[in-house]
Write an enzyme that holds these catalytic residues in place. Sequence first.
Site, PDB file in Angstrom:
ATOM      1  N   HIS A 144      -8.876 -14.198   6.743  1.00 14.62           N
ATOM      2  CA  HIS A 144      -8.908 -14.066   8.208  1.00 14.62           C
ATOM      3  C   HIS A 144      -8.036 -15.127   8.874  1.00 14.62           C
ATOM      4  O   HIS A 144      -7.835 -16.212   8.350  1.00 14.62           O
ATOM      5  CB  HIS A 144     -10.343 -14.046   8.759  1.00 14.62           C
ATOM      6  N   GLU A 157     -10.814 -10.473  11.322  1.00 13.59           N
ATOM      7  CA  GLU A 157     -11.451 -10.343  10.013  1.00 13.59           C
ATOM      8  C   GLU A 157     -10.887  -9.126   9.273  1.00 13.59           C
ATOM      9  O   GLU A 157     -10.458  -8.166   9.907  1.00 13.59           O
ATOM     10  CB  GLU A 157     -12.964 -10.147  10.191  1.00 13.59           C
ATOM     11  N   ASN A 188     -11.364 -15.233   3.209  1.00 11.20           N
ATOM     12  CA  ASN A 188     -11.134 -13.782   3.059  1.00 11.20           C
ATOM     13  C   ASN A 188      -9.813 -13.355   3.702  1.00 11.20           C
ATOM     14  O   ASN A 188      -9.569 -12.173   3.905  1.00 11.20           O
ATOM     15  CB  ASN A 188     -12.300 -12.991   3.672  1.00 11.20           C
ATOM     16  N   ASP A 196      -8.604 -19.380  19.353  1.00  7.26           N
ATOM     17  CA  ASP A 196      -9.865 -18.642  19.513  1.00  7.26           C
ATOM     18  C   ASP A 196     -10.978 -19.527  20.065  1.00  7.26           C
ATOM     19  O   ASP A 196     -10.839 -20.746  20.154  1.00  7.26           O
ATOM     20  CB  ASP A 196     -10.294 -18.021  18.174  1.00  7.26           C
TER      21      ASP A 196
HETATM   22  C1  F6R Z   1      -9.854 -21.692  13.573  1.00  4.61           C
HETATM   23  C2  F6R Z   1      -9.838 -20.347  13.057  1.00  4.61           C
HETATM   24  C3  F6R Z   1     -10.217 -19.984  11.654  1.00  4.61           C
HETATM   25  C4  F6R Z   1      -9.874 -21.036  10.612  1.00  4.61           C
HETATM   26  C5  F6R Z   1     -10.265 -20.576   9.211  1.00  4.61           C
HETATM   27  C6  F6R Z   1     -10.137 -21.692   8.206  1.00  4.61           C
HETATM   28  O1  F6R Z   1      -9.496 -21.723  14.952  1.00  4.61           O
HETATM   29  O2  F6R Z   1      -9.540 -19.503  13.800  1.00  4.61           O
HETATM   30  O3  F6R Z   1      -9.580 -18.778  11.336  1.00  4.61           O
HETATM   31  O4  F6R Z   1      -8.515 -21.333  10.642  1.00  4.61           O
HETATM   32  O5  F6R Z   1     -11.577 -20.112   9.205  1.00  4.61           O
HETATM   33  O6  F6R Z   1     -11.115 -22.653   8.492  1.00  4.61           O
HETATM   34  P1  F6R Z   1     -11.120 -24.063   7.768  1.00  4.61           P
HETATM   35  O7  F6R Z   1      -9.884 -24.779   8.227  1.00  4.61           O
HETATM   36  O8  F6R Z   1     -12.367 -24.737   8.287  1.00  4.61           O
HETATM   37  O9  F6R Z   1     -11.118 -23.806   6.316  1.00  4.61           O
END
Ligand code: F6R
Length: 240
Positions: free
Chosen positions: A140, A145, A138, A69
Amino acid sequence: MGIVINYCENYEEMSWQAAEIVAGEIKSKENFVLGLPTGSTPLGMYENLIEMNKSGKTDFSKITTFNLDEYYPIKRDNSQSYYKFMFDNFFGKININPENINIPDGEATDAKIECGTYDQKINHAGGIDLMVIGIGPNGHIGFNEPGNFLLPNTHVAVLTEETKEANKRFFDSVNEVPDRALTMGMGSIIAKSKKILMLVSGKSKANAFRQFLEGKITSGNPATFLYLHNNIIVLSDIEI
Ligand code: F6R
């Protein structure tokens, strides 16, 4: 096959195991295609992979990468772009061919066209051999989301206020957080990846992970869609 869950002692252990899996997979095939996330979770894995590259154990010169992303719109040189994150924390420190790096383009003039092109590029590369992902508190994955429905393909996601609040710590203010993102959809992740490695790190993920372990597929927790795939490895530094 199916879902293998491996609990690790701590973050360092998880990061080491993740790097070993990635390095082993890359060695197993010429022109390997690797899917990658940003975030704090994969940083330790990236550090280990950089060391493996420096010591000559792992060669990245022939791999192709696809990132999960990117914010939209955002300039590549913005300190918060995922493009910059990837170059600062990984790509700039390994022997990858920059031409083989793919990240959804936050500077694209037409976001929808960019999303369609991105899925085509993945197809053209023959799919993703190993997709590494993190999980949000959550549930995601990427910018998919929780909600009443999920969009299957790479698409433009509108950031929820909750996500903007969570991400504002990296920006000067919440107003600076882009209101959209380009993200692979759960469909693109599942259909185009031959193997998926999900990293679960930190207590803030406990609820989402617990729900994931219940094994019920729900758009209320996008990670649960991984049950539609038959080759998933989960490495977790939290025990549920
Ligand atoms: C990253 C992404 C997000 C993260 C998620 C966890 O490219 O798409 O979905 O994988 O938010 O983030 P961290 O690793 O910072 O806890």
